[in-house]
Design a protein around this motif. Structure first.
Motif, PDB file in Angstrom:
ATOM      1  N   UNK A 174       6.218  -6.720  -4.073  1.00  0.00           N
ATOM      2  CA  UNK A 174       7.424  -6.611  -4.904  1.00  0.00           C
ATOM      3  C   UNK A 174       7.142  -5.779  -6.149  1.00  0.00           C
ATOM      4  N   UNK A 175       6.024  -6.076  -6.800  1.00  0.00           N
ATOM      5  CA  UNK A 175       5.661  -5.326  -8.003  1.00  0.00           C
ATOM      6  C   UNK A 175       5.494  -3.843  -7.732  1.00  0.00           C
ATOM      7  N   UNK A 176       4.798  -3.505  -6.653  1.00  0.00           N
ATOM      8  CA  UNK A 176       4.568  -2.094  -6.325  1.00  0.00           C
ATOM      9  C   UNK A 176       5.868  -1.378  -5.969  1.00  0.00           C
ATOM     10  N   UNK A 177       6.767  -2.091  -5.291  1.00  0.00           N
ATOM     11  CA  UNK A 177       8.049  -1.485  -4.934  1.00  0.00           C
ATOM     12  C   UNK A 177       8.900  -1.249  -6.185  1.00  0.00           C
ATOM     13  N   UNK A 178       8.950  -2.216  -7.071  1.00  0.00           N
ATOM     14  CA  UNK A 178       9.725  -2.063  -8.303  1.00  0.00           C
ATOM     15  C   UNK A 178       9.174  -0.927  -9.164  1.00  0.00           C
ATOM     16  N   UNK A 211      16.757  -2.103 -10.117  1.00  0.00           N
ATOM     17  CA  UNK A 211      16.128  -3.246 -10.779  1.00  0.00           C
ATOM     18  C   UNK A 211      17.110  -4.406 -10.921  1.00  0.00           C
ATOM     19  N   UNK A 212      18.354  -4.091 -11.267  1.00  0.00           N
ATOM     20  CA  UNK A 212      19.373  -5.133 -11.384  1.00  0.00           C
ATOM     21  C   UNK A 212      19.640  -5.773 -10.026  1.00  0.00           C
ATOM     22  N   UNK A 213      19.690  -4.934  -8.986  1.00  0.00           N
ATOM     23  CA  UNK A 213      19.934  -5.420  -7.626  1.00  0.00           C
ATOM     24  C   UNK A 213      18.836  -6.372  -7.171  1.00  0.00           C
ATOM     25  N   UNK A 214      17.619  -6.128  -7.635  1.00  0.00           N
ATOM     26  CA  UNK A 214      16.464  -6.947  -7.230  1.00  0.00           C
ATOM     27  C   UNK A 214      16.144  -8.041  -8.259  1.00  0.00           C
ATOM     28  N   UNK A 215      17.047  -8.241  -9.219  1.00  0.00           N
ATOM     29  CA  UNK A 215      16.784  -9.175 -10.304  1.00  0.00           C
ATOM     30  C   UNK A 215      16.500 -10.600  -9.861  1.00  0.00           C
ATOM     31  N   UNK A 216      17.122 -11.034  -8.761  1.00  0.00           N
ATOM     32  CA  UNK A 216      16.918 -12.424  -8.331  1.00  0.00           C
ATOM     33  C   UNK A 216      15.514 -12.673  -7.771  1.00  0.00           C
ATOM     34  N   UNK A 217      14.733 -11.622  -7.601  1.00  0.00           N
ATOM     35  CA  UNK A 217      13.345 -11.802  -7.144  1.00  0.00           C
ATOM     36  C   UNK A 217      12.428 -12.252  -8.281  1.00  0.00           C
ATOM     37  N   UNK A 218      12.875 -12.082  -9.525  1.00  0.00           N
ATOM     38  CA  UNK A 218      12.011 -12.367 -10.664  1.00  0.00           C
ATOM     39  C   UNK A 218      11.611 -13.838 -10.743  1.00  0.00           C
ATOM     40  N   UNK A 265       1.712  -7.465 -15.780  1.00  0.00           N
ATOM     41  CA  UNK A 265       1.320  -6.509 -16.827  1.00  0.00           C
ATOM     42  C   UNK A 265       1.893  -5.128 -16.523  1.00  0.00           C
ATOM     43  N   UNK A 266       1.763  -4.701 -15.268  1.00  0.00           N
ATOM     44  CA  UNK A 266       2.283  -3.384 -14.870  1.00  0.00           C
ATOM     45  C   UNK A 266       3.795  -3.301 -15.085  1.00  0.00           C
ATOM     46  N   UNK A 267       4.495  -4.384 -14.731  1.00  0.00           N
ATOM     47  CA  UNK A 267       5.951  -4.400 -14.909  1.00  0.00           C
ATOM     48  C   UNK A 267       6.305  -4.399 -16.395  1.00  0.00           C
ATOM     49  N   UNK A 268       5.586  -5.196 -17.188  1.00  0.00           N
ATOM     50  CA  UNK A 268       5.880  -5.259 -18.629  1.00  0.00           C
ATOM     51  C   UNK A 268       5.619  -3.928 -19.317  1.00  0.00           C
ATOM     52  N   UNK A 269       4.723  -3.140 -18.759  1.00  0.00           N
ATOM     53  CA  UNK A 269       4.405  -1.836 -19.337  1.00  0.00           C
ATOM     54  C   UNK A 269       5.426  -0.771 -18.934  1.00  0.00           C
ATOM     55  N   UNK A 270       5.845  -0.793 -17.670  1.00  0.00           N
ATOM     56  CA  UNK A 270       6.706   0.279 -17.147  1.00  0.00           C
ATOM     57  C   UNK A 270       8.198  -0.044 -17.238  1.00  0.00           C
ATOM     58  N   UNK A 271       8.550  -1.307 -17.074  1.00  0.00           N
ATOM     59  CA  UNK A 271       9.969  -1.676 -17.013  1.00  0.00           C
ATOM     60  C   UNK A 271      10.162  -3.088 -17.569  1.00  0.00           C
ATOM     61  N   UNK A 272       9.864  -3.289 -18.855  1.00  0.00           N
ATOM     62  CA  UNK A 272       9.889  -4.632 -19.453  1.00  0.00           C
ATOM     63  C   UNK A 272      11.253  -5.324 -19.393  1.00  0.00           C
ATOM     64  N   UNK A 273      12.335  -4.553 -19.367  1.00  0.00           N
ATOM     65  CA  UNK A 273      13.670  -5.169 -19.354  1.00  0.00           C
ATOM     66  C   UNK A 273      13.910  -5.984 -18.088  1.00  0.00           C
ATOM     67  N   UNK A 300       0.815  -1.213   0.000  1.00  0.00           N
ATOM     68  CA  UNK A 300       0.000   0.000   0.000  1.00  0.00           C
ATOM     69  C   UNK A 300       0.849   1.263   0.000  1.00  0.00           C
ATOM     70  N   UNK A 301       2.018   1.188   0.648  1.00  0.00           N
ATOM     71  CA  UNK A 301       2.867   2.380   0.760  1.00  0.00           C
ATOM     72  C   UNK A 301       4.337   1.980   0.597  1.00  0.00           C
ATOM     73  N   UNK A 302       4.723   1.581  -0.617  1.00  0.00           N
ATOM     74  CA  UNK A 302       6.091   1.104  -0.852  1.00  0.00           C
ATOM     75  C   UNK A 302       7.164   2.178  -0.671  1.00  0.00           C
ATOM     76  N   UNK A 303       6.758   3.447  -0.671  1.00  0.00           N
ATOM     77  CA  UNK A 303       7.713   4.533  -0.477  1.00  0.00           C
ATOM     78  C   UNK A 303       7.840   4.971   0.967  1.00  0.00           C
ATOM     79  N   UNK A 304       7.391   4.127   1.890  1.00  0.00           N
ATOM     80  CA  UNK A 304       7.326   4.512   3.301  1.00  0.00           C
ATOM     81  C   UNK A 304       8.700   4.804   3.908  1.00  0.00           C
ATOM     82  N   UNK A 305       9.786   4.267   3.319  1.00  0.00           N
ATOM     83  CA  UNK A 305      11.118   4.495   3.892  1.00  0.00           C
ATOM     84  C   UNK A 305      11.675   5.871   3.557  1.00  0.00           C
ATOM     85  N   UNK A 306      11.033   6.540   2.599  1.00  0.00           N
ATOM     86  CA  UNK A 306      11.410   7.910   2.293  1.00  0.00           C
ATOM     87  C   UNK A 306      12.894   8.052   1.989  1.00  0.00           C
ATOM     88  N   UNK A 307      13.511   9.074   2.588  1.00  0.00           N
ATOM     89  CA  UNK A 307      14.929   9.332   2.300  1.00  0.00           C
ATOM     90  C   UNK A 307      15.876   8.396   3.058  1.00  0.00           C
TER      91      UNK A 307
END
Length: 290
Positions: free
Chosen positions: A192-196, A206-213, A237-245, A153-160
């Motif tokens: 995971x999808x929302x955070x990515x 994205x490369x750092x989190x690649x092993x989650x795929x 679908x969301x990932x393929x649209x925003x960051x297909x690589x 719900x709030x993947x940006x909760x860690x802020x800075x």
């Protein structure tokens, strides 16, 4: 507002009788914000005295109230009452026995955490971050699942502070994707999808989190076999649209799954449509990969 009045009002707000419900809504609207917060939070906390549908409604109503009036309400509270409010909300998440109610309480906690992250990315509720990690490492799969629900719900909760937590976040998601509980694994896909997607322009992350795929795809396959919720496919679908690589290392497996679904006439129409959408979206956003 007395305890009996609270129960009566919640029952009236849940009534199928339009007149009864309309009168209850008028009564509720006339209550000052601080009293609304007290009565709703009291209802959510009263597991033994308020029925599940009443607690669930109270959590939804308080989240809506905070989404529009939190800043003005919270600014007027003395520091001690601010702490009490935040602690009570976390206790509601922790102590709620019903899964649906617990999720609504988690949505409420996430809304407060969202409001307590300032424009500079400073998280003004560090106890929430500790609570999130404590729940995510719980041996109770229901508590672990609700932590992932909040993070989704709030993947940006860690802020800075995110960079200093990056490996902890990665490990939390990776272990959850491989958890023994299917509900934990399923919710971890959405988290995971929302955070990515929050970092769709950050190739390094994205490369750092690649092993989650790979585990993410495995859970998606399991969800297709169960055919009980389309959320995993929608995340793909969301990932393929925003960051297909990000999908490139498992693209052959993803297409194999989707093609198998598309030709399976025994599969539900919406499932087959989503599978086709993944193929088409990837072909449009990254034609060189296809």
């Amino acid at each position: 507002m007395a305890g009996g009045d609270v129960h009566e009002l919640l029952r009236a707000l849940l009534s199928t009788d339009n007149d009864v419900r309309s009168k209850a809504e008028e009564t509720y609207d006339a209550v000052p914000t601080d009293q609304k917060v007290n009565f709703l939070l009291g209802a959510i906390s009263n597991v033994g005295g308020v029925e599940e549908d009443g607690r669930q409604l109270a959590a939804v109503m308080l989240r809506r109230l905070f989404s529009s009036e939190f800043e003005e309400f919270y600014a007027k509270l003395p520091e001690e009452q601010k702490s009490q409010l935040k602690n009570q909300i976390l206790l509601c998440v922790q102590n709620e026995p019903n899964k649906n109610c617990r999720r609504k309480c988690a949505d409420l906690a996430a809304e407060v955490a969202r409001n307590l992250t300032d424009d500079d990315g400073n998280n003004l509720w560090p106890e929430f971050l500790k609570f999130l990690f404590d729940c995510a490492s719980s041996q109770n799969p229901e508590i672990k699942e609700v932590a992932l629900h909040m993070f989704a719900s709030i993947p940006g909760v860690f802020g800075n502070q995110e960079q200093q937590y990056i490996d902890v976040i990665k490990q939390m998601l990776l272990s959850s994707l491989m958890d023994q509980s299917y509900d934990v694994r399923f919710t971890a896909v959405k988290a995971t999808g929302n955070y990515l997607l929050l970092h769709e322009k950050d190739a390094g992350l994205q490369k750092h989190f690649g092993e989650l795929l790979c585990p993410l795809l495995q859970v998606t396959v399991q969800s297709v076999e169960k055919q009980d919720d389309e959320a995993c496919l929608k995340s793909l679908i969301d990932i393929s649209e925003a960051m297909p690589k990000f999908l490139r290392p498992q693209l052959a497996e993803i297409f194999q799954l989707c093609l198998k679904m598309v030709v399976n006439e025994e599969m539900g129409e919406s499932w087959r449509h989503l599978a086709l959408e993944i193929i088409v979206t990837t072909a449009e956003t990254a034609p060189a990969m296809v």
